[in-house]
Design a protein around this motif. Structure first.
Motif, PDB file in Angstrom:
ATOM      1  N   SER A 125       0.834  -1.210   0.000  1.00 45.62           N
ATOM      2  CA  SER A 125       0.000   0.000   0.000  1.00 45.62           C
ATOM      3  C   SER A 125       0.863   1.252   0.000  1.00 45.62           C
ATOM      4  N   ASN A 180       2.734   1.797  -3.450  1.00 51.13           N
ATOM      5  CA  ASN A 180       1.763   2.269  -4.440  1.00 51.13           C
ATOM      6  C   ASN A 180       1.631   3.791  -4.417  1.00 51.13           C
ATOM      7  N   LYS A 199     -16.083  -5.106   2.366  1.00 49.63           N
ATOM      8  CA  LYS A 199     -15.500  -3.767   2.428  1.00 49.63           C
ATOM      9  C   LYS A 199     -13.982  -3.835   2.399  1.00 49.63           C
ATOM     10  N   ASP A 233     -12.751  -4.694  -1.115  1.00 49.07           N
ATOM     11  CA  ASP A 233     -12.806  -3.507  -1.983  1.00 49.07           C
ATOM     12  C   ASP A 233     -11.588  -2.608  -1.742  1.00 49.07           C
ATOM     13  N   PHE A 234     -11.247  -2.419  -0.461  1.00 52.78           N
ATOM     14  CA  PHE A 234     -10.079  -1.596  -0.127  1.00 52.78           C
ATOM     15  C   PHE A 234      -8.794  -2.258  -0.614  1.00 52.78           C
ATOM     16  N   ASN A 277      -8.339  -4.449  -3.050  1.00 50.68           N
ATOM     17  CA  ASN A 277      -8.258  -4.396  -4.513  1.00 50.68           C
ATOM     18  C   ASN A 277      -7.899  -3.004  -5.014  1.00 50.68           C
ATOM     19  N   ARG A 278      -8.411  -1.993  -4.351  1.00 51.43           N
ATOM     20  CA  ARG A 278      -8.237  -0.613  -4.809  1.00 51.43           C
ATOM     21  C   ARG A 278      -6.884  -0.031  -4.391  1.00 51.43           C
ATOM     22  N   GLU A 279      -6.457  -0.286  -3.155  1.00 49.26           N
ATOM     23  CA  GLU A 279      -5.304   0.407  -2.599  1.00 49.26           C
ATOM     24  C   GLU A 279      -4.049  -0.454  -2.466  1.00 49.26           C
ATOM     25  N   ASN A 327      -5.007  -6.214  -6.542  1.00 47.59           N
ATOM     26  CA  ASN A 327      -6.232  -6.893  -6.954  1.00 47.59           C
ATOM     27  C   ASN A 327      -6.077  -8.394  -6.728  1.00 47.59           C
ATOM     28  N   GLU A 358      -8.856 -10.635  -6.789  1.00 40.10           N
ATOM     29  CA  GLU A 358     -10.098 -11.311  -7.160  1.00 40.10           C
ATOM     30  C   GLU A 358      -9.869 -12.745  -7.636  1.00 40.10           C
ATOM     31  N   ASN A 411      -5.948   0.817   6.393  1.00 42.94           N
ATOM     32  CA  ASN A 411      -6.767   1.860   5.764  1.00 42.94           C
ATOM     33  C   ASN A 411      -6.619   3.183   6.506  1.00 42.94           C
TER      34      ASN A 411
END
Length: 356
Positions: free
Chosen positions: A18, A21, A48, A51-52, A54-56, A59, A61, A272
């Motif tokens: 993180s 990035n 939730k 989602d965090f 994958n985004r930050e 990924n 999935e 986060n």
């Protein structure tokens, strides 16, 4: 601006990814030359947090197995369901194997220009002034023993026994937890042919997990067992989160009973919040310094403590019932679970923590 991260586990690698990035230089100090991948451990991630992640962070999935329903049973009700969670709009949570996530993070960090791996057997000689912040995710080093040893500790006199079974192909998207008289037993699907077993047994370090599984299994056929692993269970909450510019992180801050599968979810929520604090400093042209440690503790310590106590209360509730000769407590939970508002509230807490 450079940060140091101590440790090589999932928490360290996730946090490091993180940060790089964001274009932040990170040194990761490994406590061993070659990483050992534990192939029997699995993680359940809330929607939730996925989602965090994958985004930050990364990924993931392709590694996830989605769970759309959770069923909870009590042995005191002779196999009768006491709680049921499902959502028509999205999956409740997803499962992932520890080693898959760890390997993927490691492979991405190894080729990242902002990341550097260092071997350090003894952190005593670490140059603290070289780093804006040092984030300690390693419970076994000298820094932990010197500065982060004061904990609120609760021992459960229990051991968690984990393994992964292979079985006949089925539609396998329903997680199941049974509160047995010996402790909570969880069946956590990983694919159509694999399921993770986690059994927390009171006072027994050595058990015949296969025999106990056969007693409570009601849907898996042609089962092949991997050799189980076990570890002692305890709950810990660190009294002070930081020392100067060194921030304790991950399991050092909070370790909870695995019955709700919330341990790593708590850590992702912490990542986060830490990222939000770092983003705020960068956006305002400020240095990353000890003030982040102070603000992080203020934002998270009380929530982490309350959340971990909540998990402990759930454990003690069903532990009390296991000692009773009646099913009054299970019946009362069964009634509460039929209340749609309360049912949704439990679901939101599992997904969001105390931020709901």
């Amino acid at each position: 601006m450079k940060l140091g991260i101590l440790g090589n586990g999932l928490t360290s690698l996730s946090l490091a990814k993180s940060l790089v990035n964001k274009g932040i230089f990170v040194d990761i100090f490994l406590d061993q030359k070659n990483l050992d991948f534990n192939k029997k451990r699995t993680i359940g991630l809330s929607k939730k947090n996925i989602d965090f992640f994958n985004r930050e962070i990364l990924n993931i999935e392709k590694f996830l197995w989605n769970i759309n329903k959770i069923e909870i049973y009590s042995e005191n009700l002779k196999g009768e369901k006491i709680l049921n969670f499902e959502n028509d709009n999205y999956d409740l949570f997803s499962m992932i194997k520890n080693f898959q996530l760890q390997k993927e993070l490691l492979s991405k960090l190894t080729i990242n220009k902002f990341c550097n791996f260092k071997k350090k057997k003894n952190y005593e000689n670490l140059n603290l002034k070289e780093y804006s912040l040092i984030i300690n995710c390693d419970s076994r080093n000298q820094i932990t023993k010197k500065f982060f040893y004061k904990n609120l500790i609760k021992k459960y006199n229990s051991f968690a026994h984990t393994t992964i079974i292979k079985h006949k192909k089925i539609k396998n998207n329903v997680a199941c937890q049974i509160f047995t008289r010996k402790g909570p037993l969880a069946f956590l699907p990983l694919s159509e042919t694999e399921t993770s077993i986690v059994y927390s047994v009171k006072g027994e370090k050595n058990i015949d997990l296969k025999k106990l599984f056969e007693k409570y299994n009601f849907k898996y056929e042609s089962v092949l067992f991997e050799k189980p692993a076990s570890f002692e269970l305890k709950s810990t909450n660190l009294r002070s989160y930081y020392h100067n510019n060194i921030l304790a992180f991950g399991d050092l801050l909070h370790r909870i009973h695995p019955l709700a599968g919330q341990g790593f979810n708590m850590t992702i929520r912490d990542i986060n919040i830490l990222c939000e604090l770092i983003n705020c400093r960068i956006d305002n042209g400020l240095e990353l310094d000890k003030s982040i440690c102070i603000d992080f503790e203020k934002k998270t310590k009380h929530k982490n403590y309350l959340f971990s106590r909540g998990i402990d209360y759930v454990y003690e509730f069903f532990n009390l019932e296991s000692k009773m000769d009646n099913n009054i407590l299970s019946k009362s939970i069964q009634v509460i679970g039929k209340n749609k508002f309360l049912n949704k509230s439990f679901e939101k807490i599992a997904n969001n923590g105390l931020d709901f």
